[in-house]
Design a protein around this motif. Structure first.
Motif, PDB file in Angstrom:
ATOM      1  N   ASN A 224      -1.341 -46.335  24.385  1.00  0.00           N
ATOM      2  CA  ASN A 224      -2.515 -46.576  25.527  1.00  0.00           C
ATOM      3  C   ASN A 224      -1.607 -46.125  26.916  1.00  0.00           C
ATOM      4  OD1 ASN A 224      -4.525 -47.690  24.302  1.00  0.00           O
ATOM      5  ND2 ASN A 224      -3.712 -49.656  24.592  1.00  0.00           N
ATOM      6  N   ARG A 225      -0.319 -46.355  27.189  1.00  0.00           N
ATOM      7  CA  ARG A 225       0.201 -45.937  28.090  1.00  0.00           C
ATOM      8  C   ARG A 225       0.579 -44.465  28.132  1.00  0.00           C
ATOM      9  NH1 ARG A 225       5.531 -49.625  28.423  1.00  0.00           N
ATOM     10  NH2 ARG A 225       6.187 -47.813  29.424  1.00  0.00           N
ATOM     11  N   PHE A 226       0.789 -43.924  26.734  1.00  0.00           N
ATOM     12  CA  PHE A 226       0.968 -42.397  26.786  1.00  0.00           C
ATOM     13  C   PHE A 226      -0.090 -41.708  27.158  1.00  0.00           C
ATOM     14  CE2 PHE A 226       2.392 -38.914  23.485  1.00  0.00           C
ATOM     15  CZ  PHE A 226       2.725 -38.081  24.317  1.00  0.00           C
ATOM     16  N   GLU A 227      -1.205 -42.314  26.584  1.00  0.00           N
ATOM     17  CA  GLU A 227      -2.628 -41.378  27.155  1.00  0.00           C
ATOM     18  C   GLU A 227      -2.735 -41.582  28.571  1.00  0.00           C
ATOM     19  OE1 GLU A 227      -6.066 -43.071  27.222  1.00  0.00           O
ATOM     20  OE2 GLU A 227      -7.178 -41.276  26.959  1.00  0.00           O
ATOM     21  N   ALA A 228      -2.709 -42.803  29.234  1.00  0.00           N
ATOM     22  CA  ALA A 228      -2.794 -43.089  30.761  1.00  0.00           C
ATOM     23  C   ALA A 228      -1.795 -42.243  31.632  1.00  0.00           C
ATOM     24  CB  ALA A 228      -2.653 -44.569  31.071  1.00  0.00           C
ATOM     25  N   ALA A 229      -0.620 -42.194  31.118  1.00  0.00           N
ATOM     26  CA  ALA A 229       0.409 -41.282  31.939  1.00  0.00           C
ATOM     27  C   ALA A 229      -0.200 -39.805  32.060  1.00  0.00           C
ATOM     28  CB  ALA A 229       1.577 -41.398  31.179  1.00  0.00           C
ATOM     29  N   ALA A 230      -0.773 -39.398  30.882  1.00  0.00           N
ATOM     30  CA  ALA A 230      -1.192 -38.006  30.792  1.00  0.00           C
ATOM     31  C   ALA A 230      -2.436 -37.739  31.509  1.00  0.00           C
ATOM     32  CB  ALA A 230      -1.625 -37.423  29.101  1.00  0.00           C
ATOM     33  N   TRP A 231      -3.057 -38.476  31.508  1.00  0.00           N
ATOM     34  CA  TRP A 231      -4.315 -38.462  32.649  1.00  0.00           C
ATOM     35  C   TRP A 231      -4.099 -38.626  34.063  1.00  0.00           C
ATOM     36  CZ3 TRP A 231      -8.476 -35.689  31.682  1.00  0.00           C
ATOM     37  CH2 TRP A 231      -8.803 -35.445  30.450  1.00  0.00           C
ATOM     38  N   ALA A 232      -3.043 -39.576  34.271  1.00  0.00           N
ATOM     39  CA  ALA A 232      -2.427 -39.848  35.736  1.00  0.00           C
ATOM     40  C   ALA A 232      -1.776 -38.531  36.128  1.00  0.00           C
ATOM     41  CB  ALA A 232      -1.473 -41.024  35.606  1.00  0.00           C
ATOM     42  N   ALA A 233      -0.955 -37.869  35.223  1.00  0.00           N
ATOM     43  CA  ALA A 233      -0.268 -36.697  35.711  1.00  0.00           C
ATOM     44  C   ALA A 233      -1.355 -35.593  36.073  1.00  0.00           C
ATOM     45  CB  ALA A 233       0.759 -36.297  34.453  1.00  0.00           C
TER      46      ALA A 233
ATOM     47  N   LEU B  70      -7.399 -34.399  23.103  1.00  0.00           N
ATOM     48  CA  LEU B  70      -6.146 -34.370  23.928  1.00  0.00           C
ATOM     49  C   LEU B  70      -5.136 -34.528  22.940  1.00  0.00           C
ATOM     50  CD1 LEU B  70      -4.114 -34.325  26.315  1.00  0.00           C
ATOM     51  CD2 LEU B  70      -4.261 -36.701  26.775  1.00  0.00           C
ATOM     52  N   ASP B  71      -4.039 -33.496  22.998  1.00  0.00           N
ATOM     53  CA  ASP B  71      -2.975 -33.442  22.140  1.00  0.00           C
ATOM     54  C   ASP B  71      -1.691 -33.295  23.193  1.00  0.00           C
ATOM     55  OD1 ASP B  71      -0.603 -32.654  20.628  1.00  0.00           O
ATOM     56  OD2 ASP B  71      -1.609 -31.077  19.678  1.00  0.00           O
ATOM     57  N   ALA B  72      -1.061 -34.590  23.130  1.00  0.00           N
ATOM     58  CA  ALA B  72      -0.208 -34.617  24.089  1.00  0.00           C
ATOM     59  C   ALA B  72       1.350 -34.883  23.437  1.00  0.00           C
ATOM     60  CB  ALA B  72      -0.143 -36.097  25.029  1.00  0.00           C
ATOM     61  N   TYR B  73       2.343 -33.948  23.980  1.00  0.00           N
ATOM     62  CA  TYR B  73       3.687 -33.973  23.389  1.00  0.00           C
ATOM     63  C   TYR B  73       4.597 -34.206  24.336  1.00  0.00           C
ATOM     64  CZ  TYR B  73       7.043 -31.525  20.154  1.00  0.00           C
ATOM     65  OH  TYR B  73       8.025 -31.083  19.229  1.00  0.00           O
ATOM     66  N   GLN B  74       5.379 -35.175  24.093  1.00  0.00           N
ATOM     67  CA  GLN B  74       6.372 -35.540  24.933  1.00  0.00           C
ATOM     68  C   GLN B  74       7.664 -35.058  24.660  1.00  0.00           C
ATOM     69  OE1 GLN B  74       6.342 -37.526  28.175  1.00  0.00           O
ATOM     70  NE2 GLN B  74       8.410 -36.321  28.182  1.00  0.00           N
TER      71      GLN B  74
END
Ligand SMILES: Cc1cc2nc3c(=O)[nH]c(=O)nc-3n(C[C@H](O)[C@H](O)[C@H](O)COP(=O)(O)O)c2cc1C
Length: 189
Positions: A4-13, A158-162
């Motif tokens: 959840n936090r990972f996804e929220a951080a992506a959209w916040a960015a 959304l494919d998010a890669y940290q």
């Protein structure tokens, strides 16, 4: 980090980038597929992000090849990498194109500064440059309105890669048409 936090951080960015020209996701790569099925990619400025609807808004010239490509095939990919966050975001979705005469294009056009309007007054993007063109500045800027278009990309994945030294993180998020989160999972990076 949880999903959840990972996804929220992506959209916040992404939301931050729409408001801040210095942000890492301000310039994104918009990828289309042309009539010969050749992938096409170019840099575009992120103008708006509606994180609740999972949409990204861009501006472009309706005479440009990308506009024609999206009219024929609305499937697009948007790619960004923020060096500061060490975060890559790859969004796939559908492009909705709003040309002059639509409320969305009109509202966006009236929000543009004069110097940005001016960029729509030249010849068709990608065509050979004419030697002598150029109207008086005031007239030219308004002439650009009929060439101005708004592209709204509705993300479906959304494919998010940290990047994180020896502990890279990657996750996939699926969205419904109206932006609801449908599925999410961690992936091997
Ligand atoms: C930093 C940067 C930002 C750009 N922003 C936009 C933009 O917001 N919209 C746009 O249509 N083109 C923008 N361009 C130009 C595109 O990258 C591209 O060269 C042009 O639109 C023609 O694309 P096409 O031939 O694929 O249609 C930008 C170029 C750069 C270098």
């Amino acid at each position: 980090m949880d999903l959840n936090r990972f996804e929220a951080a992506a959209w916040a960015a992404l939301s931050e980038a729409a408001a801040d020209p210095q942000s890492g996701f301000r310039y994104l790569t918009l990828c289309t597929v042309d009539a010969a099925l050749q992938p096409q990619a170019r840099t575009v400025v992120l103008r708006q992000c509606a994180d609740d609807r999972r949409t990204l808004t861009f501006h472009t010239d309706v005479r440009s090849p990308k506009w024609q490509e999206m009219a024929a095939n609305p499937q697009v990919t948007v790619l960004g990498y923020c060096h500061q966050r060490r975060l890559q975001l790859r969004l796939t979705g559908q492009a909705e194109c709003y040309a002059a005469g639509t409320d969305i294009a009109r509202a966006a056009w009236y929000g543009l500064p004069q110097h940005t309007r001016q960029t729509y007054t030249g010849g068709p993007p990608g065509e050979a440059r004419a030697i002598a063109d150029g109207l008086p500045e005031a007239a030219a800027a308004e002439a650009g309105e009929c060439r101005f278009g708004v592209v709204i990309v509705r993300a479906s994945v959304l494919d998010a890669y940290q990047l994180q030294r020896n502990d890279n993180q990657r996750a996939l998020f699926h969205y419904s048409f109206d932006g609801g989160l449908q599925e999410r999972e961690w992936l091997n990076p």
